[in-house]
Design a protein around this motif. Structure first.
Motif, PDB file in Angstrom:
ATOM      1  N   ASP A 273      13.194 -49.726  19.694  1.00  0.00           N
ATOM      2  CA  ASP A 273      12.260 -50.040  20.776  1.00  0.00           C
ATOM      3  C   ASP A 273      11.152 -48.996  20.912  1.00  0.00           C
ATOM      4  OD1 ASP A 273      13.626 -52.321  21.460  1.00  0.00           O
ATOM      5  OD2 ASP A 273      14.841 -51.354  23.023  1.00  0.00           O
ATOM      6  N   VAL A 274      11.196 -47.973  20.068  1.00  0.00           N
ATOM      7  CA  VAL A 274      10.245 -46.862  20.199  1.00  0.00           C
ATOM      8  C   VAL A 274       9.348 -46.789  18.970  1.00  0.00           C
ATOM      9  CG1 VAL A 274       9.993 -44.366  20.488  1.00  0.00           C
ATOM     10  CG2 VAL A 274      11.884 -45.571  21.598  1.00  0.00           C
ATOM     11  N   ARG A 275       8.046 -46.798  19.213  1.00  0.00           N
ATOM     12  CA  ARG A 275       7.075 -46.615  18.130  1.00  0.00           C
ATOM     13  C   ARG A 275       6.670 -45.146  18.090  1.00  0.00           C
ATOM     14  NH1 ARG A 275       2.523 -49.617  19.632  1.00  0.00           N
ATOM     15  NH2 ARG A 275       1.480 -47.721  20.347  1.00  0.00           N
ATOM     16  N   LEU A 298       5.266 -40.944  21.324  1.00  0.00           N
ATOM     17  CA  LEU A 298       6.314 -41.958  21.358  1.00  0.00           C
ATOM     18  C   LEU A 298       5.941 -43.013  22.390  1.00  0.00           C
ATOM     19  CD1 LEU A 298       9.564 -39.758  21.373  1.00  0.00           C
ATOM     20  CD2 LEU A 298       8.358 -40.715  19.405  1.00  0.00           C
ATOM     21  N   THR A 299       6.098 -44.278  22.022  1.00  0.00           N
ATOM     22  CA  THR A 299       5.816 -45.390  22.929  1.00  0.00           C
ATOM     23  C   THR A 299       7.057 -46.262  23.031  1.00  0.00           C
ATOM     24  OG1 THR A 299       3.491 -45.395  22.252  1.00  0.00           O
ATOM     25  CG2 THR A 299       4.301 -47.325  23.433  1.00  0.00           C
ATOM     26  N   HIS A 300       7.621 -46.336  24.220  1.00  0.00           N
ATOM     27  CA  HIS A 300       8.760 -47.225  24.447  1.00  0.00           C
ATOM     28  C   HIS A 300       8.194 -48.615  24.729  1.00  0.00           C
ATOM     29  CE1 HIS A 300      12.269 -48.860  26.852  1.00  0.00           C
ATOM     30  NE2 HIS A 300      12.833 -48.453  25.721  1.00  0.00           N
ATOM     31  N   PRO A 302       9.318 -51.786  25.317  1.00  0.00           N
ATOM     32  CA  PRO A 302       9.684 -52.685  26.429  1.00  0.00           C
ATOM     33  C   PRO A 302       9.074 -52.286  27.766  1.00  0.00           C
ATOM     34  CG  PRO A 302      11.612 -52.176  25.092  1.00  0.00           C
ATOM     35  CD  PRO A 302      10.518 -51.263  24.630  1.00  0.00           C
ATOM     36  N   THR A 303       8.883 -50.989  27.993  1.00  0.00           N
ATOM     37  CA  THR A 303       8.352 -50.532  29.286  1.00  0.00           C
ATOM     38  C   THR A 303       6.944 -49.954  29.173  1.00  0.00           C
ATOM     39  OG1 THR A 303       9.324 -48.326  29.000  1.00  0.00           O
ATOM     40  CG2 THR A 303      10.668 -49.997  30.107  1.00  0.00           C
ATOM     41  N   ASN A 304       6.445 -49.831  27.953  1.00  0.00           N
ATOM     42  CA  ASN A 304       5.130 -49.229  27.686  1.00  0.00           C
ATOM     43  C   ASN A 304       5.057 -47.793  28.212  1.00  0.00           C
ATOM     44  OD1 ASN A 304       2.569 -49.384  26.491  1.00  0.00           O
ATOM     45  ND2 ASN A 304       1.597 -49.793  28.471  1.00  0.00           N
ATOM     46  N   THR A 305       6.183 -47.085  28.163  1.00  0.00           N
ATOM     47  CA  THR A 305       6.226 -45.676  28.544  1.00  0.00           C
ATOM     48  C   THR A 305       5.775 -44.829  27.357  1.00  0.00           C
ATOM     49  OG1 THR A 305       8.069 -46.096  30.042  1.00  0.00           O
ATOM     50  CG2 THR A 305       7.689 -43.814  29.403  1.00  0.00           C
ATOM     51  N   VAL A 306       4.772 -43.979  27.583  1.00  0.00           N
ATOM     52  CA  VAL A 306       4.187 -43.200  26.485  1.00  0.00           C
ATOM     53  C   VAL A 306       4.389 -41.711  26.766  1.00  0.00           C
ATOM     54  CG1 VAL A 306       2.092 -42.649  25.194  1.00  0.00           C
ATOM     55  CG2 VAL A 306       2.469 -44.977  26.053  1.00  0.00           C
ATOM     56  N   LEU A 326      11.029 -38.546  27.051  1.00  0.00           N
ATOM     57  CA  LEU A 326      11.148 -40.003  27.093  1.00  0.00           C
ATOM     58  C   LEU A 326      12.502 -40.427  27.660  1.00  0.00           C
ATOM     59  CD1 LEU A 326       9.874 -42.743  26.361  1.00  0.00           C
ATOM     60  CD2 LEU A 326      11.007 -42.576  24.131  1.00  0.00           C
ATOM     61  N   ARG A 327      13.572 -39.785  27.205  1.00  0.00           N
ATOM     62  CA  ARG A 327      14.899 -40.113  27.730  1.00  0.00           C
ATOM     63  C   ARG A 327      14.964 -39.861  29.242  1.00  0.00           C
ATOM     64  NH1 ARG A 327      17.073 -37.629  22.825  1.00  0.00           N
ATOM     65  NH2 ARG A 327      18.033 -39.244  21.528  1.00  0.00           N
ATOM     66  N   ALA A 328      14.404 -38.736  29.663  1.00  0.00           N
ATOM     67  CA  ALA A 328      14.428 -38.387  31.091  1.00  0.00           C
ATOM     68  C   ALA A 328      13.649 -39.416  31.912  1.00  0.00           C
ATOM     69  CB  ALA A 328      13.856 -36.992  31.300  1.00  0.00           C
TER      70      ALA A 328
END
Length: 425
Positions: A273-275, A298-300, A302-306, A326-328
């Motif tokens: 799920d991470v680019r 890193l881009t998650h 599903p949530t577009n978290t960068v 990202l994990r946090a």
């Protein structure tokens, strides 16, 4: 003048009456005291937890199990608080009956009245202790944490204030003996003045730091005349502070619940799920940083978290830091989503909501040298000491932690009452 013999007789009489009073107080009534300040919902929860503790203790007597022992230990505070509350609460009816009984000796009644006042005051304190013992510990409480600081509305002034907050938390951590590192620092020079921070992330490596600092999450507002203001006008700017749980890269010990490989865990992130993008770092940093692909983003999906990191010269180090943040972020987001869902459920059932971390939490006013926290309501005129991370900041944070406990207690009562209402349907 009283004779020695008469004095001795009076002393024996008083002693006998005190013993009589003590025998009365030893008898424990099963009727709850009408002066109890514990809600039936919370009292029922405490009794249920005490029963669970007793059952766990029986299991431990027959066969020791580490996880059962850990669970029993977490309930011991509730059991101790409940026992103290019940012992004190059950003594009140006997004292009240003793006082109302017309046949009671006057001296004994006087002693009972004094004891009643003392017991009532003690019960109030024990009620507070029992209620606080019922508040469940936050799941991230014992963890290390990350503090992410981002400027909001206010342009360069917001970025400069973000730098003030960064120094405030660094000073606080040094004074408290917390191990702190700057994990990320993006800043630009503003007209030869202070650095204007675009984003900063502090890593607090001391266990329990999350519980100490989670009270800082929210929007911090500053009111002052910016250094760039030529007309002397007061501006209002805002900075967002996000407190994230930080999990060691090697995982928890055998008693911990966290595991990066467990899909049910908040910290699990599916790598598919991470680019991952690598690129050359931008800005100052020297020839090596700017000529190698060391920056990592890193881009998650599903949530577009960068999360983008370029602070280190090594791509591997930047990648590790990016995964850490990202994990946090995802763990906090998942926890917030569950809390928001529960808040909406409570609001629909009993009308109880909770202030979110996106709300304005604190105002720093330079002109009045004033700091006001809008949750606990505390106001101090020690702005400089607070911005240095001094003892005044301790007072503000302590008041917010107490406010958080009261909010958690209110929500706990709402949950118990909602559960009771559902069971009665």
């Amino acid at each position: 003048m009283l004779t020695t013999r008469r004095c001795a007789c009076l002393q024996r009489f008083a002693t006998a009456k005190r013993c009589q009073l003590w025998r009365v107080l030893r008898y424990q009534s099963t009727v709850p005291s009408p002066t109890s300040t514990i809600s039936p919902a919370l009292l029922g929860r405490a009794q249920a937890l005490a029963a669970e503790h007793a059952e766990l203790s029986k299991q431990l007597n027959s066969e020791y199990d580490t996880r059962i022992a850990k669970k029993a230990g977490s309930l011991s505070a509730v059991v101790t608080a409940l026992n103290g509350w019940e012992l004190t609460s059950n003594s009140l009816p006997e004292l009240q009956q003793l006082i109302k009984d017309p046949s009671t000796d006057p001296e004994l009644r006087s002693l009972a009245e004094e004891e009643l006042q003392t017991t009532t005051e003690k019960l109030s304190s024990l009620s507070s202790d029992l209620q606080k013992s019922l508040i469940p510990e936050h799941p991230f409480a014992q963890m290390q944490c990350l503090i992410e600081i981002r400027p909001g509305a206010g342009g360069d002034e917001a970025g400069i204030f973000a730098g003030n907050l960064l120094q405030m938390y660094q000073g606080y951590c040094r004074r408290q003996g917390l191990r702190v590192n700057i994990l990320k620092f993006d800043a630009t020079k503003t007209q030869g003045l202070e650095n204007s921070i675009q984003e900063a992330v502090l890593e607090i490596e001391t266990p329990g730091a999350y519980d100490m600092l989670r009270c800082e999450a929210g929007v911090h507002r500053v009111q002052r005349v910016p250094a760039t203001e030529v007309k002397g006008r007061t501006h209002t700017s805002a900075v967002s502070v996000l407190v994230l749980p930080n999990f060691p890269s090697q995982g928890e010990d055998e008693l911990g619940e966290s595991n990066f490989e467990d899909p049910s865990n908040d910290y699990y992130v599916d790598p598919t799920d991470v680019r991952t993008d690598v690129m050359r770092a931008k800005g100052a940093g020297g020839q090596h940083v700017n000529t190698t692909d060391s920056a990592v983003r890193l881009t998650h999906l599903p949530t577009n978290t960068v999360v983008a990191i370029q602070d280190s010269r090594s791509q591997q180090q930047n990648r590790a830091k990016a995964w850490q943040i990202l994990r946090a972020k995802l763990a906090q987001a998942r926890r917030d989503a569950r809390e928001e869902e529960m808040a909406q459920l409570r609001l629909s059932i009993v009308g109880v909501s909770k202030m979110g971390r996106g709300d304005k939490v604190r105002t720093y006013n330079w002109g009045q040298q004033r700091v006001t926290d809008h949750r606990s309501g505390i106001t101090l005129h020690h702005l400089d000491d607070i911005l240095e991370g001094g003892e005044s900041l301790d007072k503000v944070m302590a008041s917010v932690r107490e406010w958080l406990k009261m909010q958690d207690l209110q929500l706990l009562v709402a949950d118990e009452e909602a559960a009771r209402a559902k069971a009665d349907i």
